[in-house]
Design a protein around this motif. Structure first.
Motif, PDB file in Angstrom:
ATOM      1  N   MET A  47      -6.856  -2.295   5.300  1.00 38.84           N
ATOM      2  CA  MET A  47      -5.428  -2.507   5.042  1.00 38.84           C
ATOM      3  C   MET A  47      -4.766  -3.300   6.156  1.00 38.84           C
ATOM      4  N   GLN A  48      -5.160  -2.955   7.405  1.00 39.73           N
ATOM      5  CA  GLN A  48      -4.424  -3.527   8.539  1.00 39.73           C
ATOM      6  C   GLN A  48      -4.875  -4.930   8.895  1.00 39.73           C
ATOM      7  N   GLN A  49      -6.042  -5.337   8.390  1.00 43.20           N
ATOM      8  CA  GLN A  49      -6.515  -6.663   8.779  1.00 43.20           C
ATOM      9  C   GLN A  49      -5.770  -7.775   8.052  1.00 43.20           C
ATOM     10  N   ASN A  68      -8.364   2.039   6.433  1.00 42.82           N
ATOM     11  CA  ASN A  68      -7.278   1.626   7.341  1.00 42.82           C
ATOM     12  C   ASN A  68      -7.552   0.233   7.893  1.00 42.82           C
ATOM     13  N   THR A  69      -8.789   0.015   8.327  1.00 42.92           N
ATOM     14  CA  THR A  69      -9.143  -1.285   8.869  1.00 42.92           C
ATOM     15  C   THR A  69      -8.914  -2.366   7.825  1.00 42.92           C
ATOM     16  N   ASN A 113      -8.357  -1.697  15.239  1.00 42.70           N
ATOM     17  CA  ASN A 113      -7.053  -1.264  14.718  1.00 42.70           C
ATOM     18  C   ASN A 113      -6.033  -1.065  15.832  1.00 42.70           C
ATOM     19  N   TRP A 170       0.890  -1.163   0.000  1.00 42.60           N
ATOM     20  CA  TRP A 170       0.000   0.000   0.000  1.00 42.60           C
ATOM     21  C   TRP A 170       0.924   1.208   0.000  1.00 42.60           C
ATOM     22  N   MET A 174       1.833  -2.296  11.427  1.00 43.44           N
ATOM     23  CA  MET A 174       1.711  -1.028  12.147  1.00 43.44           C
ATOM     24  C   MET A 174       1.944  -1.242  13.646  1.00 43.44           C
ATOM     25  N   ARG A 192      -4.949  -4.279  17.378  1.00 37.51           N
ATOM     26  CA  ARG A 192      -4.029  -4.974  16.493  1.00 37.51           C
ATOM     27  C   ARG A 192      -2.622  -4.367  16.604  1.00 37.51           C
ATOM     28  N   GLU A 218     -11.116   5.643   7.820  1.00 37.80           N
ATOM     29  CA  GLU A 218     -11.206   4.686   8.926  1.00 37.80           C
ATOM     30  C   GLU A 218     -11.443   3.273   8.375  1.00 37.80           C
ATOM     31  N   MET A 257       1.610   4.422  15.162  1.00 35.99           N
ATOM     32  CA  MET A 257       0.243   4.861  15.366  1.00 35.99           C
ATOM     33  C   MET A 257       0.238   6.245  16.029  1.00 35.99           C
ATOM     34  N   PRO A 317       1.013  -1.881   6.171  1.00 30.57           N
ATOM     35  CA  PRO A 317       0.015  -1.476   7.159  1.00 30.57           C
ATOM     36  C   PRO A 317      -0.249  -2.560   8.208  1.00 30.57           C
ATOM     37  N   ARG A 318      -0.001  -3.813   7.851  1.00 33.23           N
ATOM     38  CA  ARG A 318      -0.290  -4.880   8.810  1.00 33.23           C
ATOM     39  C   ARG A 318       0.771  -4.990   9.889  1.00 33.23           C
TER      40      ARG A 318
END
Lengths: 349, 553, 359
Positions: A347-349, A344-345, B59, A211, B233, B62, A341, B238, B230-231
């Motif tokens: 991407m981060q999951q 982001n969720t 988030n 990303w 992070m 995580r 928001e 943050m 991003p994973r």
């Protein structure tokens, strides 16, 4: 007590170090997004402006709205001119971060009337399109030609890179899903439409290696073979092509935006900044820009100075504009935080 | 006057007064801004809104889990990698040991940013590692090393490994060779030797290294943001994201509390089991007799040799690879380069921002080192004269900047000084760096004072010297090596810092690491590789100089 | 001391001196008067307060109460640097980064002595201590004995009124120690400075001093010339601290007008004047060299439990009527007795000293 101690410490430290260099007669701090884009601004506009006026220009990168807000709120504004797309202008204007630009300050009568903005002077028209690696999909074979192809991992296998923020990506996802460019924002206005866009991105997620967050990344990633396709700002992609990287740009479904130069409220070198904006928006200066980066002029008059064979590279040429969709600043201004928001969720999951 | 002399000797009045002054200064300069920042978590639209978000949004949870998982993996990997290398260092002849020490110290002295950038180049899809792997047929397809968990682990282990190797090496050095002989004589085989003798005796060193690595890793920011996705992070990222992109003070502050709380928890757990002193155990004892080690180890030693060399290569390669890379022609970094050019060096020379940033870095470092050395030395002398709760409190307060993640120091200073007249000044940045460097100066001078015979002070006073004359003529020469070592650490701390510079400098005052960071993040500008080469040569020169100085009697 | 004429030291008087560290009394009501030019040793086990006392005299520590007078003058307000006291530390405290000459010149430099005179004085004093030509060395290039001499030279070079020495020979081996003891004694005779010397070694204290002050728990137990202390200790602590001795229980014999050892024998130690029944109980002490071993059947019957050879003499452990006794017999070529044999022991009334029984 605490304050006096601190003051004493600082006084001591100030005495140890030499004091800052004296302010020059005319200087200006210019902050943009780095890379080929800022290199082009420097070559096309800043350097001639410096040569002409003797102003010394300090450059910095990364004019995020939050940083500008922090400066304005704390009264420590060190930036004069910042650049951003229409959405950034609207976001900052809503927070009262930018000086209003009046016709008395900068005459914009020669600019495309529909892109004139109260808080910024248009600098160029750019697009978010996508590019692919010709090492992966060589000429002669099948090559991706639309967002649908970008999403088609069967036909065009390999890792993708996508922008690390939702704007232009949601639009691309809908177009990939068969929504006509003209209908993109009406679909996106509904919750179902948003689900549809996010669902489409979610489906591609296993194939997204990176990303990207900085403009120089897409060309870098394509050139290094990290990914076979990436969306990106067309000028940055063009810069990679120019350096001989094996990549090709696709204009179909490009999302066009207007870039603006703004004056930060409370800028210390306001007059110099105004002079610079005047300089940059003149048709002659506008016509210079394309030589350094593939972004289009904001004044119709500039086309007179640009050779016809260059037009195909520039987002605001009639042919490219016909395949493009203009970013809907109003919709994004209203929906951006929620979209970020959710993105982001995802991407981060 | 007698009273004064007596008090200096026995740690009474003057030392106590200075002790309170030092406490007040550190509190006002360091603790207070952090407390103020913590207070900000309650601001914003609704009080506790930030905490509601913290506990409800997945988030954040995580990021919290990520932070601990990554820190744990980094610590474990570093521990496993450090053992064979430290053992190797301790068991080879002195000259070879010196070369290995050099190998460990070189990355230690090289900007973390430069090393991270080098890894990015090595690990990318058509980078050197993949070229070798595909070229030799080990893998068919290039492996995606970058922007994922392995990349973050590799990058962070490389940056933090020296912190693990050095205490372990000290532990091995302190290991009495006769113990190995005795164990061998009593019938222990190589495996038993390692399991029953070596591991238990080096455990404190390993624990000390693990603590430093884990605590640093928890607060890591630069490497994951450059090499991860991003994973990956982490909490520190943050915090930065909420500061720089969202300007959400309440959220950044709440996250800071979580990060600081985690770090302190780890620290106190360690403190409970081992004690903080162990971190600074001096390097004593004898070198393991190489023949003994080899005979005692046999196969084990050969394994250590191979593994240790692999780790040594891992440490050095990224630093070496930037040299050819700096002459590569394409602005889109490729390895091996297609064409050669000196254009990036020319670009450096042409663009005044690099020289300006270098000068800024030097100024800030000199200023920061001066403050840290003066204050840290004073503090060490005062604490050495105190007993009881005041001394213990001061010790904790003076070492605290070592425990608090730099990102928190950065935003705390930013938060408290944002409206102040010093924002963006080199003085404020130097002040921040002095805070970070203070523990190093304090610890090294304190160690110097421990080996300083207090009778020398009494003797000088008795022979007619005033306290200042005594300090200048007797105490200072004795603790000068400690002060010097502290100053070197302080300089590296300042010269290498990105995090604080990102928040406290502006276009005019930005330092070299900040410009490099912007280059790596915004531009992927090959000029930073050229800067890296210059900085590495700079470190190399400093390292060689320090070796030469130490060699003299 | 650079002059040939002896430098006469000053008197030191400690009056009702106390020093508390928190609740602990390191020095507890000490009164000592040291004559000018006297060699006075503070002797005691570690923790007895002798070093603290030394530091109070030097000015490194401040007394909690009481007075210190040097040459009759109260020095409470005089800082360390101006008391004109030389001090030799246990580990010498030579400045490691300065040469021998620089070390010795240091106090002269602090006193503003011109460089030429400094050099001359340093040379003279290095000659005096037997280290000529070593001025350019660093302390770590010297042997322990040489370092010790440099420390003494540095403490004496500025003609101090008093020389304080804190276990100065503690780090030396036994042979070197006795050589240095002799040297320090000779030096003291030559220059006549008042010396206050601290040691925990009773032999060293006795063979060096004009006067020994025995200390314990911050208090002065007894003070006097070494022989008086050894032969007539005031209490069991002093008796034991100064050398081996056996304590014998006594019972008063009013008819004989004195005490008799419970052990038996014909000896009667006369009551001290004014002794009354019911006065604190006394015990008799006897030094090993005063206890005579005689043939079985003579004196008090005893059995030999151990014989140890020390070189100049034999130490014989005996047991008589449940009491362990120690005797020391000169080495005349053969062991005086064999372990396990029955012998007799004997002593005269003059061999015994009386000390209060420790309850």
């Amino acid at each position: 007590m605490n304050r006096t101690v601190k003051a004493a410490i600082f006084a001591g430290m100030a005495a140890v170090g030499a004091t800052s260099s004296p302010a020059l007669a005319a200087e200006m701090v210019f902050v943009s997004w780095g890379g080929a884009y800022q290199d082009a601004i420097r070559a096309a506009w800043l350097d001639p402006f410096k040569a002409e006026t003797g102003v010394s220009v300090l450059e910095e990168t990364g004019p995020e709205t939050a940083k500008i807000k922090a400066m304005v709120e704390t009264g420590t504004v060190t930036w004069d001119v910042v650049t951003d797309g229409g959405l950034g202008v609207a976001r900052g204007a809503a927070e009262g971060l930018f000086e209003e630009i009046t016709p008395e300050m900068v005459d914009q009568s020669h600019v495309y009337p529909e892109i004139i903005n109260k808080h910024g002077v248009p600098s160029e028209i750019f697009s978010t399109n996508f590019a692919f690696s010709t090492a992966a999909f060589p000429d002669g074979g099948p090559q991706p030609a639309s967002w649908a192809d970008f999403w088609d991992v069967e036909k065009f296998p390999g890792k993708r890179a996508l922008y690390g923020g939702p704007n232009t990506v949601l639009e691309a996802a809908l177009m990939a899903d068969g929504v006509a460019a003209a209908d993109v924002y009406s679909v996106l206005a509904t919750p179902e439409g948003q689900d549809r866009a996010f669902g489409k991105i979610e489906a591609l997620k296993p194939h997204i290696a990176v990303w990207w967050t900085k403009g120089a990344q897409p060309a870098q990633l394509l050139g290094s073979g990290e990914v076979v396709m990436s969306n990106g700002w067309n000028g940055r992609i063009e810069a990679g092509i120019k350096e001989g990287l094996p990549i090709k740009a696709v204009w179909n479904g490009a999302v066009a935006e207007v870039g603006y130069f703004m004056i930060v409220k409370g800028a210390k070198n306001r007059d110099t900044a105004i002079a610079f904006l005047k300089h940059a928006v003149s048709p002659e200066a506008q016509a210079e820009f394309h030589k350094y980066v593939a972004y289009g002029p904001v004044t119709p008059g500039a086309w007179d100075f640009i050779p016809q064979e260059e037009w195909a590279r520039l987002p605001s040429s009639p042919e490219n504009l016909a395949q493009s969709l203009f970013l809907n600043v109003d919709w994004w201004l209203a929906n951006e935080p929620a979209m970020i928001e959710r993105y982001n969720t995802l991407m981060q999951q | 006057m007698t009273a004064a002399a007596g008090r200096i000797g026995s740690g009474g009045g003057i030392a106590r007064i200075l002790g309170f002054v030092i406490f007040a200064v550190v509190f006002a300069a360091f603790v207070w801004p952090i407390l103020t920042l913590m207070g900000a978590s309650l601001q914003g639209g609704e009080s506790l809104g930030a905490y509601t978000k913290l506990t409800t949004s997945p988030n954040y949870q995580r990021a919290f889990v990520n932070t601990f998982v990554i820190a744990g993996l980094v610590t474990g990997t570093a521990l496993v990698a450090a053992y064979p290398l430290a053992y190797l260092m301790a068991s080879v002849p002195p000259r070879t040991a010196r070369i290995l020490t050099f190998v460990v110290l070189l990355p230690f002295w090289t900007s973390a940013l430069v090393r991270t950038a080098a890894w990015m180049v090595l690990l990318q899809r058509n980078g050197a590692v993949n070229t070798v792997l595909t070229g030799t047929g080990i893998v068919d397809e290039p492996v995606a090393f970058l922007y994922n968990l392995p990349a973050v682990i590799i990058g962070m282990v490389h940056v933090l490994l020296p912190f693990m190797v050095l205490p372990l090496y000290a532990a091995f050095r302190a290991l009495d060779g006769q113990l190995l002989q005795a164990a061998e004589g009593l019938g222990a085989g190589p495996a038993t030797l390692v399991r029953r003798i070596i591991v238990p005796l080096t455990a404190p060193g390993a624990a000390a290294g693990a603590l430093i690595v884990f605590m640093s890793a928890i607060g890591y920011y630069i490497t994951p943001s450059l090499m991860g996705g991003p994973r990956q992070m982490m909490l520190a990222q943050m915090i930065s994201y909420h500061m720089q992109e969202q300007l959400d003070w309440a959220m950044a502050s709440a996250l800071s509390i979580v990060l600081l709380g985690s770090t302190l928890a780890v620290f106190f757990v360690f403190q409970r089991f081992y004690g903080f002193d162990r971190l600074f155990a001096s390097e004593t004892g004898t070198v393991i007799d190489p023949r003994l080690a080899r005979r005692g180890g046999g196969a084990a030693w050969r394994v250590a040799l191979v593994l240790g060399l692999v780790v040594a290569i891992f440490l050095v390669v990224p630093i070496l690879v930037v040299f050819p890379l700096s002459f590569a022609s394409s602005p889109f970094i490729q390895f091996p380069p297609a064409e050669w050019t000196t254009r990036w060096y020319a670009k450096l020379a042409a663009d005044p921002k690099w020289l300006a940033a270098f000068v800024s870095s030097l100024r800030v470092a000199v200023l920061g080192v001066a403050v840290a050395v003066a204050f840290g030395t004073l503090a060490a002398i005062v604490v050495s004269r105190l007993r009881g709760p005041l001394a213990r409190t001061l010790e904790v307060v003076l070492l605290a900047p070592l425990v608090v993640p730099p990102i928190i120091v950065a935003i705390a200073l930013y938060y408290t000084h944002a409206r102040g007249p010093f924002m963006g000044s080199h003085e404020l940045l130097a002040f921040g760096h002095a805070l970070l460097a203070l523990p190093f100066v304090y610890v090294t001078v304190r160690a110097g004072l421990r080996s300083f015979d207090p009778n020398l002070e009494l003797a000088a006073l008795g022979l007619g010297a005033s306290w200042p004359v005594m300090f200048r003529r007797v105490m200072l020469p004795s603790i000068l090596p400690g002060i010097g070592a502290g100053a070197v650490f302080a300089f590296i701390t300042s010269f290498d810092d990105v995090v604080i510079a990102l928040f406290l400098t502006n276009a005019k005052s930005r330092t070299l690491p900040r410009v490099i960071y912007e280059g790596a993040l915004d531009d992927i500008d090959p000029a930073i590789i050229a800067v890296a080469v210059i900085l590495i040569l700079f470190s190399l020169a400093a390292l060689v100089a320090s070796f030469l100085i130490r060699k003299r009697p | 001391m650079t002059e040939t004429a002896p430098h006469v030291g000053k008197t030191v008087e400690l009056v009702a001196l106390n020093k508390h560290f928190g609740a602990v009394a390191a020095v507890d009501g000490v009164d000592i008067a040291i004559a000018a030019g006297e060699f006075c040793t503070l002797l005691g086990p570690s923790g007895s307060g002798k070093t603290t006392l030394l530091k109070i005299i030097a000015g490194y520590e401040e007394a909690s109460s009481g007075a210190i007078r040097i040459g009759g003058r109260d020095v409470a307000d005089i800082p360390v640097a101006r008391r004109n006291i030389g001090m030799v530390f246990q580990n010498y405290a030579l400045f490691p980064h300065m040469s021998v000459a620089e070390n010795v010149a240091f106090p002269l430099e602090m006193r503003g002595v011109p460089a030429a005179e400094r050099a001359r004085k340093v040379e003279t004093v290095l000659d005096l201590i037997g280290l000529p030509g070593l001025g350019g060395r660093l302390p770590r290039q010297l042997s322990g004995g040489q370092q010790q001499r440099v420390a003494v030279a540095r403490a004496l070079v500025f003609d101090p009124d008093i020389l304080l020495m804190d276990e100065p020979l503690g780090a030396l081996d036994k042979n070197l120690r006795s050589t240095m003891q002799a040297e320090i004694r000779a030096l003291h005779r030559r220059i006549g400075v008042t010396v206050v010397y601290v040691t925990h070694d009773q032999e060293e204290a006795m063979n060096m001093s004009d006067r020994v002050v025995v200390m314990n728990h911050g208090r002065v137990e007894q003070s006097g010339p070494p022989a008086a202390l050894y032969d007539r200790p005031a209490n069991a602590f002093v008796a034991r601290f100064l050398g081996d001795c056996t304590l014998l229980a006594l019972e008063p014999d009013t008819q004989a007008g004195g005490f008799r050892p419970v052990l038996g024998g014909a000896v009667v130690v006369p009551f001290s004047p004014g002794w009354q029944p019911g006065a604190p109980r006394m015990v008799a002490g006897i030094r090993p060299e005063r206890l005579r071993i005689v043939a079985a059947g003579e004196g008090i019957p005893a059995r030999v439990t151990d014989v140890a050879f020390t070189g100049p003499d034999y130490r014989v452990d005996l047991e008589a009527g449940g009491t362990a006794l120690i005797a020391r017999v000169p080495n005349l070529g053969a062991p005086p007795a064999r372990v396990g044999t029955a012998v007799g022991v004997d002593f005269g009334p003059g061999d015994l000293f009386l000390v209060p029984a420790v309850s």
